[in-house]
Design a protein around this motif. Structure first.
Motif: not given
Length: 217
Positions: A90-94, A100-112
């Motif tokens: 299932t897609p992750a909720t908003a 998750l983006k607060t945990q990967f604060d280097g922008g690793e998940l941007d565009g994913y």
């Protein structure tokens, strides 16, 4: 929701690189080719595994709620038969994506796009396996059986993995959860690959053998 001491790391299967949030990046191990995993995604036999303990053949492909059975090999010669089935993709909720983006604060998940994948495991028979784990024997893949990027958070209750428990030895199932990340607009995560982990010999190896694919229809 507040989580204490959540550790985040992200795995890139192509480069086999680990990035630990808030720390320096460790050296990446040598990357292995992915040709074998790609070729094994076509013309797969159906599963021969079942809850009665018949081990699933290498190269099998199953769908949602269709179990596979494999031999788990632990320390000190411990072996057991484990049944595993894909239960949810299932897609992750908003809110989950924002966290998750607060945990990967280097922008690793941007565009994913982020997908949560759940796997239910049950012990069929064999030696006690409490405190062992086969979670890393499975990895997210797309519908073609190609590995996709996996993000791992240790301590995230909404999507976590756990070791086998004493209750698991008694037949109680456990659920493992995987966080998969795919480029927006690209091939979406569709399930998991079982690559045999540290089994020896390992006919399920994703490079030298034929892994099992658990993929939603």
């Amino acid at each position: 929701m507040q989580l204490s001491r959540v550790t985040a790391l992200i795995t890139l299967p192509v480069a086999a690189m680990l990035v630990l949030a808030g720390c320096s990046t460790p050296s990446a191990p040598d990357a292995k080719p992915t040709e074998k995993a790609s070729s094994s995604a076509t013309s797969k036999p159906t599963s021969t595994g079942s809850a009665d303990g018949e081990v699933t053949e290498p190269g099998a492909q199953v769908g949602i709620d269709e179990p596979i059975v494999y031999e788990s090999q632990g320390t000190d010669g411990v072996t057991a038969l484990i049944s595993a089935k894909l239960t949810e993709v299932t897609p992750a909720t908003a809110d989950q994506v924002a966290f998750l983006k607060t945990q990967f604060d280097g922008g690793e998940l941007d565009g994913y796009d982020i997908t949560l994948i759940r796997l239910e495991m049950t012990k069929v028979s064999g030696d006690p396996v409490a405190f062992n784990s086969d979670a890393t024997s499975f990895a997210p893949v797309d519908a073609d059986g190609e590995k996709v990027q996996e993000a791992t958070l240790i301590g995230w209750d909404e999507c976590g993995s756990e070791s086998f428990t004493e209750e698991f030895d008694g037949g109680e199932p456990i659920t493992q959860c995987y966080v998969a990340a795919a480029p927006a607009g690209g091939k979406a995560p569709a399930g998991l690959m079982y690559d045999g982990g540290f089994t020896d010999p390992n006919p399920y190896d994703s490079f030298d053998g034929d892994p099992i694919l658990l993929i939603k229809d």
